[in-house]
Scaffold this motif. Structure first.
Motif, PDB file in Angstrom:
ATOM      1  N   UNK A 152      49.747  45.991  30.467  1.00 29.11           N
ATOM      2  CA  UNK A 152      49.065  46.739  31.517  1.00 29.11           C
ATOM      3  C   UNK A 152      48.420  45.839  32.543  1.00 29.11           C
ATOM      4  N   UNK A 153      48.382  44.519  32.271  1.00 33.11           N
ATOM      5  CA  UNK A 153      47.750  43.605  33.200  1.00 33.11           C
ATOM      6  C   UNK A 153      48.699  43.136  34.281  1.00 33.11           C
ATOM      7  N   UNK A 154      49.886  43.762  34.407  1.00 34.36           N
ATOM      8  CA  UNK A 154      50.794  43.395  35.475  1.00 34.36           C
ATOM      9  C   UNK A 154      50.194  43.790  36.817  1.00 34.36           C
ATOM     10  N   UNK A 159      38.928  30.560  30.221  1.00 30.95           N
ATOM     11  CA  UNK A 159      38.488  31.611  29.302  1.00 30.95           C
ATOM     12  C   UNK A 159      38.674  33.010  29.850  1.00 30.95           C
ATOM     13  N   UNK A 160      39.116  33.151  31.092  1.00 32.37           N
ATOM     14  CA  UNK A 160      39.244  34.479  31.684  1.00 32.37           C
ATOM     15  C   UNK A 160      37.882  35.053  32.007  1.00 32.37           C
ATOM     16  N   UNK A 161      37.687  36.337  31.688  1.00 44.73           N
ATOM     17  CA  UNK A 161      36.442  37.026  32.013  1.00 44.73           C
ATOM     18  C   UNK A 161      35.433  36.948  30.860  1.00 44.73           C
ATOM     19  N   UNK A 162      35.432  35.831  30.161  1.00 40.75           N
ATOM     20  CA  UNK A 162      34.525  35.670  29.027  1.00 40.75           C
ATOM     21  C   UNK A 162      33.066  35.480  29.428  1.00 40.75           C
ATOM     22  N   UNK A 163      32.735  34.681  30.464  1.00 37.40           N
ATOM     23  CA  UNK A 163      31.313  34.493  30.818  1.00 37.40           C
ATOM     24  C   UNK A 163      30.655  35.806  31.225  1.00 37.40           C
ATOM     25  N   UNK A 164      29.544  36.131  30.584  1.00 35.28           N
ATOM     26  CA  UNK A 164      28.875  37.414  30.815  1.00 35.28           C
ATOM     27  C   UNK A 164      27.388  37.199  31.101  1.00 35.28           C
ATOM     28  N   UNK A 165      26.835  38.106  31.882  1.00 41.54           N
ATOM     29  CA  UNK A 165      25.394  38.165  32.111  1.00 41.54           C
ATOM     30  C   UNK A 165      24.965  39.625  32.072  1.00 41.54           C
ATOM     31  N   UNK A 172      41.465  41.478  31.830  1.00 42.93           N
ATOM     32  CA  UNK A 172      40.771  42.470  32.657  1.00 42.93           C
ATOM     33  C   UNK A 172      40.297  43.670  31.831  1.00 42.93           C
ATOM     34  N   UNK A 173      40.999  43.947  30.741  1.00 42.36           N
ATOM     35  CA  UNK A 173      40.557  45.054  29.886  1.00 42.36           C
ATOM     36  C   UNK A 173      39.207  44.730  29.256  1.00 42.36           C
ATOM     37  N   UNK A 218      43.887  45.568  23.288  1.00 42.65           N
ATOM     38  CA  UNK A 218      43.991  44.117  23.180  1.00 42.65           C
ATOM     39  C   UNK A 218      43.286  43.501  24.381  1.00 42.65           C
ATOM     40  N   UNK A 219      42.095  42.982  24.126  1.00 37.37           N
ATOM     41  CA  UNK A 219      41.272  42.478  25.222  1.00 37.37           C
ATOM     42  C   UNK A 219      41.293  40.959  25.338  1.00 37.37           C
ATOM     43  N   UNK A 220      41.993  40.272  24.415  1.00 40.35           N
ATOM     44  CA  UNK A 220      42.079  38.818  24.472  1.00 40.35           C
ATOM     45  C   UNK A 220      43.491  38.362  24.134  1.00 40.35           C
ATOM     46  N   UNK A 221      43.770  37.120  24.451  1.00 41.05           N
ATOM     47  CA  UNK A 221      45.005  36.462  24.051  1.00 41.05           C
ATOM     48  C   UNK A 221      44.688  34.985  23.857  1.00 41.05           C
ATOM     49  N   UNK A 222      45.741  34.183  23.613  1.00 38.15           N
ATOM     50  CA  UNK A 222      45.550  32.744  23.342  1.00 38.15           C
ATOM     51  C   UNK A 222      44.578  32.535  22.183  1.00 38.15           C
TER      52      UNK A 222
END
Length: 371
Positions: free
Chosen positions: A246-248, A143-149, A124-125, A113-117
């Motif tokens: 696991x994101x604790x 958006x969390x870690x959504x922006x990518x390059x 982080x996953x 599970x790499x997303x929520x909301x």
């Protein structure tokens, strides 16, 4: 004289020689190139559609991943949507969107599970999987870690694929008009909050400031969308992370993402947490297992963990060289040296073990010495 940028703009908007089949074919070829590098990424049906927001406060959608949306005989395939509005961007940005959606596809295959909301928050996953596919991520408050390059290695690896996309990107879709919408000047209903399920509720601002309400299903706090769940703290509620997630916080009492610095702005060298290094960068030990060596190249990046006390340098795989093979004379010299270390200075016998340096004699000549 026309500049290169002007020529590109004319090509993009030219109404002649437009081929929808060529566009979809280029997108499918790019997806195949990704799968050739990462075999776990599944086959998918690629579609081009609208990415326009339906509400004024929503952002433009560049793409999405949806599992098991298509049926092909006995096989169910996921769907990868690339928005027509997003085709106005540079070819590299369009390919980055494909690689972003490939990250979601890889997470689905591995059951992560790499997303929520409702898919908006990328945790982080997702960042870990994105790094595996060759993306650098940055953290956005909403958006969390959504922006990518693309990393430099990924850009070089898919250079031909991106060039193929550039040829096909000759037209794009105009955004849908959303209108100004009705703006409320007074909100009597307080704040809208949601948990990780996600379920939603609306409470007064005063009630929320007293302490968040916890969902009985996912054990996560109901928080407004503009609050970063990973960093939220309240005197009556220390964390908004669901129980068992696991994101604790790590047992090391630190967030490993503090070492996520792909640009090297903070640590002087592109830096990644343990197991976050992108594909194509290997440590010396990993190179040795492949019978390779750095070959004189400087470290391209580094891994940091254990509060920064442990560091491992990373080297580019494409610049590595084969390990040197010892010559017969070198092997003979090594064998002679090792043989001398097993020869007793008293009796001259060659033993199957190294002679203790403190005595220079074998255990038969000095039986009181133990190994």
């Amino acid at each position: 004289m026309s500049t290169a940028a002007q020529i590109t703009d004319v090509t993009r908007t030219c109404q002649n020689d437009i081929s929808t089949a060529a566009l979809v074919g280029a997108l499918e070829a790019a997806w195949s190139a990704i799968r050739a590098q990462h075999t776990e990424v599944p086959a998918a049906v690629l579609v081009v559609g609208s990415g326009s927001p339906t509400k004024v406060n929503q952002g433009m959608k560049w793409g999405h991943f949806a599992a098991l949306r298509w049926q092909a005989g006995e096989q169910q395939l996921p769907e990868i949507l690339i928005s027509g509005e997003g085709l106005s961007r540079e070819p590299e940005a369009v390919f980055t969107t494909l690689l972003h959606e490939a990250t979601h596809a890889l997470a689905d295959v591995r059951g992560i599970q790499d997303t929520s909301r409702q898919g908006r928050w990328h945790n982080k996953k997702f960042a870990t999987l994105a790094a595996e596919l060759g993306l650098s991520t940055t953290k956005d408050d909403k958006l969390g870690y959504s922006p990518c390059t693309l990393t430099d290695l990924t850009r070089a690896r898919y250079k031909a694929t991106i060039t193929g996309l550039a040829v096909a990107l000759r037209f794009y879709r105009h955004p849908e008009p959303t209108g100004e919408g009705k703006q409320r000047t007074n909100n009597n209903n307080g704040v809208s909050c949601e948990c990780e399920c996600p379920r939603k509720l609306r409470i007064s601002t005063t009630a929320f400031e007293e302490g968040p309400i916890v969902c009985a299903l996912c054990s996560a706090a109901f928080l407004p969308e503009d609050i970063d769940r990973d960093t939220y703290e309240h005197p009556t509620f220390a964390t908004g992370t669901p129980a068992g997630d696991d994101d604790q916080a790590d047992d090391d009492s630190e967030d490993p993402m503090v070492f996520y610095d792909p640009t090297g702005e903070r640590y002087g060298l592109p830096t990644y947490p343990f197991k976050f290094a992108p594909d194509g960068l290997l440590t010396r030990r990993q190179l040795r297992t492949r019978n390779l060596r750095p070959g004189g190249q400087d470290p391209a990046a580094q891994i940091m963990w254990r509060r920064g006390k442990r560091v491992a340098y990373l080297f580019r795989l494409d610049l590595a060289m084969p390990k040197r093979t010892a010559t017969p004379a070198q092997l003979a010299a090594i064998d002679k040296a090792l043989n001398a270390r097993r020869t007793c200075s008293d009796c001259g016998q060659v033993q199957p073990y190294y002679i203790p340096r403190r005595t220079g004699s074998c255990l038969d000549c000095n039986p009181e010495v133990t190994r």
